[in-house]
Scaffold this motif. Structure first.
Motif, PDB file in Angstrom:
ATOM      1  N   ALA A  52       0.829  -1.207   0.000  1.00  8.91           N
ATOM      2  CA  ALA A  52       0.000   0.000   0.000  1.00  8.91           C
ATOM      3  C   ALA A  52       0.861   1.253   0.000  1.00  8.91           C
TER       4      ALA A  52
ATOM      5  N   TYR B  90      -7.859   1.890   8.068  1.00  4.18           N
ATOM      6  CA  TYR B  90      -8.780   1.342   7.073  1.00  4.18           C
ATOM      7  C   TYR B  90      -9.256  -0.054   7.466  1.00  4.18           C
ATOM      8  N   ASN B  91     -10.558  -0.294   7.271  1.00  4.84           N
ATOM      9  CA  ASN B  91     -11.109  -1.623   7.471  1.00  4.84           C
ATOM     10  C   ASN B  91     -10.686  -2.444   6.257  1.00  4.84           C
ATOM     11  N   ASP B  92      -9.807  -3.393   6.491  1.00  2.44           N
ATOM     12  CA  ASP B  92      -9.227  -4.106   5.353  1.00  2.44           C
ATOM     13  C   ASP B  92      -9.694  -5.553   5.221  1.00  2.44           C
TER      14      ASP B  92
ATOM     15  N   ILE C 253     -10.471  -6.397   1.410  1.00  2.00           N
ATOM     16  CA  ILE C 253      -9.272  -6.404   0.565  1.00  2.00           C
ATOM     17  C   ILE C 253      -8.344  -7.559   0.958  1.00  2.00           C
TER      18      ILE C 253
ATOM     19  N   TYR D  72      -5.295  -9.721  -0.964  1.00  2.00           N
ATOM     20  CA  TYR D  72      -4.075 -10.225  -0.312  1.00  2.00           C
ATOM     21  C   TYR D  72      -4.020 -11.755  -0.268  1.00  2.00           C
TER      22      TYR D  72
ATOM     23  N   GLN E 130      -2.053  -0.946  -3.457  1.00  2.00           N
ATOM     24  CA  GLN E 130      -3.285  -0.430  -2.889  1.00  2.00           C
ATOM     25  C   GLN E 130      -3.022   1.044  -2.582  1.00  2.00           C
TER      26      GLN E 130
ATOM     27  N   THR F   6      -4.224   4.595  -1.063  1.00  2.00           N
ATOM     28  CA  THR F   6      -5.144   5.201  -0.105  1.00  2.00           C
ATOM     29  C   THR F   6      -5.343   6.671  -0.474  1.00  2.00           C
TER      30      THR F   6
ATOM     31  N   LEU G 161      -9.907   2.366  -0.559  1.00  2.00           N
ATOM     32  CA  LEU G 161      -8.665   1.861  -1.142  1.00  2.00           C
ATOM     33  C   LEU G 161      -8.884   1.444  -2.592  1.00  2.00           C
TER      34      LEU G 161
ATOM     35  N   ASP H 262      -7.162  -0.946  -5.440  1.00  2.00           N
ATOM     36  CA  ASP H 262      -6.218  -2.030  -5.670  1.00  2.00           C
ATOM     37  C   ASP H 262      -5.964  -2.067  -7.170  1.00  2.00           C
TER      38      ASP H 262
END
Length: 176
Positions: free
Chosen positions: A9, A29-31, A34, A39, A132, A134, A165, A167
């Motif tokens: 990122a 960030y709530n990931d 993603i 990932y 990624q 931001t 985000l 990607d």
């Protein structure tokens, strides 16, 4: 032949970390999505990680347990490293990656280090970049790309939005 890939990122203005080498700006960030859709599928394609000493040291401040125990892990460093999960490398990155790409295995993940990524791009040794992005503007810090003199030709494989985000994956275009 194995591929060398960068996955990571960056801020909107191209920084991997802030001036203090911190990733705190990224952890807001709530990931979950993603991680599941980007990932985890990516990580299944690699069996080797390569990182610089600073990235390795920073990784150990973020987590109590080394996260890549099931892969071969190399850290570029002149200083000794005490870890059962790491093999230390003390040679130019372009020579090491050229040798590593010839060995059998899955893809090689360049975990971090703008200088490493830039050197590999400069030497046509990065096959793809999955980034990624931001919406943060850090203004300064550790850049992903650092003084690249050649102009590699990448093509866009895909772009997907995960909330704030983006990607995006680029692959080095084959020479004609």
């Amino acid at each position: 032949m194995r591929k060398t890939v960068f996955y990571g990122a960056i801020s909107l203005d191209g920084f991997l970390a802030d001036d203090n080498y911190s990733l705190d700006w990224l952890f807001k960030y709530n990931d979950n999505k993603i991680m599941k859709e980007s990932y985890e599928p990516f990580f299944k394609t690699v069996d080797t990680t390569v990182m610089g000493r600073k990235t390795f040291d920073d990784l150990l401040t973020i987590t109590n347990e080394f996260p890549y125990k099931d892969t071969k892990n190399f850290v570029l460093s002149h200083r000794p490293i005490e870890s059962k999960y790491i093999q230390q490398v003390n040679q130019p990155i372009e020579e090491f990656i050229s040798e590593l790409k010839k060995q059998p295995g899955k893809d090689i993940w360049i975990v971090g280090g703008g200088k490493i990524v830039s050197t590999l791009i400069e030497n046509n040794l990065i096959d793809s970049l999955q980034i990624q992005i931001t919406p943060d503007i850090l203004g300064s810090g550790i850049k992903l790309f650092d003084h690249i003199n050649n102009q590699p030709n990448f093509t866009t494989d895909y772009v997907k939005q995960f909330d704030d985000l983006i990607d995006i994956k680029y692959s080095l275009k084959a020479s004609v």
